[in-house]
Design a protein around this motif. Sequence first.
Motif, PDB file in Angstrom:
ATOM      1  N   ALA A 121     103.959  48.678  43.974  1.00  0.00           N
ATOM      2  CA  ALA A 121     104.350  47.716  42.775  1.00  0.00           C
ATOM      3  C   ALA A 121     103.224  47.321  41.951  1.00  0.00           C
ATOM      4  O   ALA A 121     103.320  46.906  40.871  1.00  0.00           O
ATOM      5  CB  ALA A 121     104.893  46.440  43.480  1.00  0.00           C
ATOM      6  N   GLU A 122     101.899  47.596  42.410  1.00  0.00           N
ATOM      7  CA  GLU A 122     100.574  46.959  41.801  1.00  0.00           C
ATOM      8  C   GLU A 122      99.445  47.940  41.337  1.00  0.00           C
ATOM      9  O   GLU A 122      98.588  47.581  40.790  1.00  0.00           O
ATOM     10  CB  GLU A 122     100.083  45.771  42.486  1.00  0.00           C
ATOM     11  CG  GLU A 122     101.020  44.433  42.688  1.00  0.00           C
ATOM     12  CD  GLU A 122     100.387  43.418  43.224  1.00  0.00           C
ATOM     13  OE1 GLU A 122     100.941  42.387  43.221  1.00  0.00           O
ATOM     14  OE2 GLU A 122      99.443  43.357  44.011  1.00  0.00           O
ATOM     15  N   PHE A 123      99.627  49.116  41.864  1.00  0.00           N
ATOM     16  CA  PHE A 123      98.762  50.050  41.482  1.00  0.00           C
ATOM     17  C   PHE A 123      98.573  50.493  40.207  1.00  0.00           C
ATOM     18  O   PHE A 123      99.714  50.569  39.361  1.00  0.00           O
ATOM     19  CB  PHE A 123      99.007  51.321  42.519  1.00  0.00           C
ATOM     20  CG  PHE A 123      97.897  52.404  42.368  1.00  0.00           C
ATOM     21  CD1 PHE A 123      96.681  52.149  43.099  1.00  0.00           C
ATOM     22  CD2 PHE A 123      98.291  53.305  41.486  1.00  0.00           C
ATOM     23  CE1 PHE A 123      95.639  53.382  43.228  1.00  0.00           C
ATOM     24  CE2 PHE A 123      97.071  54.447  41.411  1.00  0.00           C
ATOM     25  CZ  PHE A 123      96.024  54.390  41.925  1.00  0.00           C
ATOM     26  N   PRO A 124      97.272  50.501  39.390  1.00  0.00           N
ATOM     27  CA  PRO A 124      97.422  50.626  38.242  1.00  0.00           C
ATOM     28  C   PRO A 124      97.246  52.103  37.806  1.00  0.00           C
ATOM     29  O   PRO A 124      96.201  52.834  37.640  1.00  0.00           O
ATOM     30  CB  PRO A 124      95.842  49.973  37.809  1.00  0.00           C
ATOM     31  CG  PRO A 124      95.114  50.083  38.979  1.00  0.00           C
ATOM     32  CD  PRO A 124      96.245  49.896  40.257  1.00  0.00           C
ATOM     33  N   TYR A 125      98.704  52.565  37.762  1.00  0.00           N
ATOM     34  CA  TYR A 125      98.779  54.071  37.445  1.00  0.00           C
ATOM     35  C   TYR A 125      98.004  54.209  36.055  1.00  0.00           C
ATOM     36  O   TYR A 125      98.284  53.738  35.048  1.00  0.00           O
ATOM     37  CB  TYR A 125      99.953  54.400  37.485  1.00  0.00           C
ATOM     38  CG  TYR A 125     100.753  54.295  38.967  1.00  0.00           C
ATOM     39  CD1 TYR A 125     100.635  55.324  39.913  1.00  0.00           C
ATOM     40  CD2 TYR A 125     101.570  53.401  39.315  1.00  0.00           C
ATOM     41  CE1 TYR A 125     101.102  55.190  41.087  1.00  0.00           C
ATOM     42  CE2 TYR A 125     102.135  53.097  40.574  1.00  0.00           C
ATOM     43  CZ  TYR A 125     101.737  54.123  41.660  1.00  0.00           C
ATOM     44  OH  TYR A 125     102.232  54.131  42.920  1.00  0.00           O
ATOM     45  N   PRO A 126      97.495  55.486  35.911  1.00  0.00           N
ATOM     46  CA  PRO A 126      96.527  55.886  34.708  1.00  0.00           C
ATOM     47  C   PRO A 126      97.595  56.374  33.712  1.00  0.00           C
ATOM     48  O   PRO A 126      98.477  56.929  33.948  1.00  0.00           O
ATOM     49  CB  PRO A 126      95.719  56.881  35.192  1.00  0.00           C
ATOM     50  CG  PRO A 126      96.451  57.717  36.257  1.00  0.00           C
ATOM     51  CD  PRO A 126      97.239  56.510  36.939  1.00  0.00           C
TER      52      PRO A 126
END
Length: 636
Positions: free
Chosen positions: A210-215
């Motif tokens: 839910a919160e990982f800042p995918y590139p």
Amino acid sequence: MFCKLGTLFTYIMRKKTQLITTVMLFSTTIAVSQMKVREELPEKYKWDLSHLYATDDVWKTEKERLQQKMKEAASYKGKLTQSANVLLQALELNSSLIKDMARLSSYASMKADQDTRVTKYAGMNQELQQLFSEYGALTSYLEPELLTLKENQLSAFLAKEKALVTYKFYLTDLLRKRAHRGSEEVEKVLAYSSLMSGNAANIYSTFINAEFPYPEVDLNGERVKLNAANFALYRASEDRGVRSKAFATYFGKLNEFQRTFGAQLYGNINAALFATKARNYDSTLKMALDGGNIPTDVFHNLIKNVNGNLKTFHRYLNLRKRMMGVDTLHYYDLYAPLVAKVDLSYTVEEAEENILKSLKPLGTDYIEVSKKAFEERWIDMYPNEGKRSGAYSNGSGYDVHPYILMNYNGKYNDMSTLTHELGHTMHSYLTNKKQHYANSDYSIFVAEVASTLNEELLNDYMLKQIKDDETRLAILGNYLEGAKGTLFRQTQFAEFEYMIHDKVAKGEALTGEDFDTMYLALTKKYYGHDQNICVVDDNVKSEWSYIPHFYYNFYVYQYATSFTASTALSEKVLRGTDADRQKYLNFLASGSTKYPVDLLVDAGVDMNTSEPFDLTIAKINKVMAEMESILSRQGK
């Protein structure tokens, strides 16, 4: 049944998570670059959770009822060994309560998985975790009290109260593990510890989903957010530059959070070590395997046998290199299509037709129930924004039917994953129909047999329909991809898991950097990096940090053992007698009436021998020989 793992929460969560297949472990393509919002998807492709509870309010009412009902369990304290009848009453009440709580858990967790961004259902899951912990503490006297039973006393109870036979296996198994159970006070502390022991896994799941800042990255002229789903899509691109860039970008972003992921995994290992010491086990491995009375030799022999047969894996890698026409094979090449010009695409309806036809050896009853999964909305088929990645089957709604979460994207691997999860579903369905709830659980050790056997049947069916060399290469290649991902890759994961648990048990503090170093070295060994068979680029060191199964503690090795068992059993189902097929169906309906290794013996395969592994290696080499023959005929 009583909680076998020390805490009710752990037990119920295992009932669900034991059947998970995630994109992190298999090469299933699970999403398109632009996901739809859930409301845009046709209803027929979304599961119908109203079969569990009509509304959230009904769920809440049921939870409140159980909160009151569970207090009755305390009335049996100090009375369990007084008479056979009282023991039966207590067992029946406990079994009923756990069954109903598992159903509550199914609803809340699957609602949350539809869209992990919705905090309401995350909250409902947290409410249940507290309820499970409370109930575990309330009933902490149960197993310590049961452990005062003498074998002759239990035999007398069983003779006097015939209905107790339902719980015979549980009770005898509990007495077997007498040395690993504590006093009532110790059991109460362990029950409350569940409020903390799952924190690392919960934080990891929330962060990565839910919160990982995918590139974001430019791929094929398009600006793409490289989330887990899109990473699975683009790592399978026919464009080598796209694959390389996707790996470098995705693993690079994971590496930015190396310290966080490292702290989470280290915390999870310490939680397992706490339980191991509290339960008086020699190791976290022994504790994990003892639930099913599985000898640790089964685990160690798997790693030994795979390491002794890495030449077979390297043969596959050299075959892939030959088929791809590259001078040097890189790790980022491993998910590209083996036969680039063959478009193995299938609509959901085409997949359903192929799957049902492939299941013919298992009989009409098996097929008819499988049809219901498609027709009665047991399956949540397509990806949507916020939906949990990967796929699983959840069979813990005992009184209803199992459910399947998919992220179907129309490729052969998706069809294969769909029949894989349907195998789990049929396993749960048949067990739930045949067994009392107390015996409806089944070990992770056998869970993957039904799923991988379904995949074997699909491959066999598709190969019988297809004579074209290129398409046959693609189907045969798909089998090899399964062998790579299930036998070799899972064993590599298992070996890594053993290494890190062993180091922590010896008092070493591990950081994300330590995990990186160990994972990279092990991966290079498996893939023949030093022999230039497959180049493992340095960024692969971060791959461990997005494998959720490392939080399940010695789960993944069972994918590999199940793969070998299903290979042996599939030969009996496809080419054996009616009696062989019936033994397999009986196995699917056996639940936890015996230890898993014994259940497999009844089905026709002995995991205490090397025969299943040897048969699997022989089949892998046979498939590669056919593929090499086709390539030579084509002058490639």
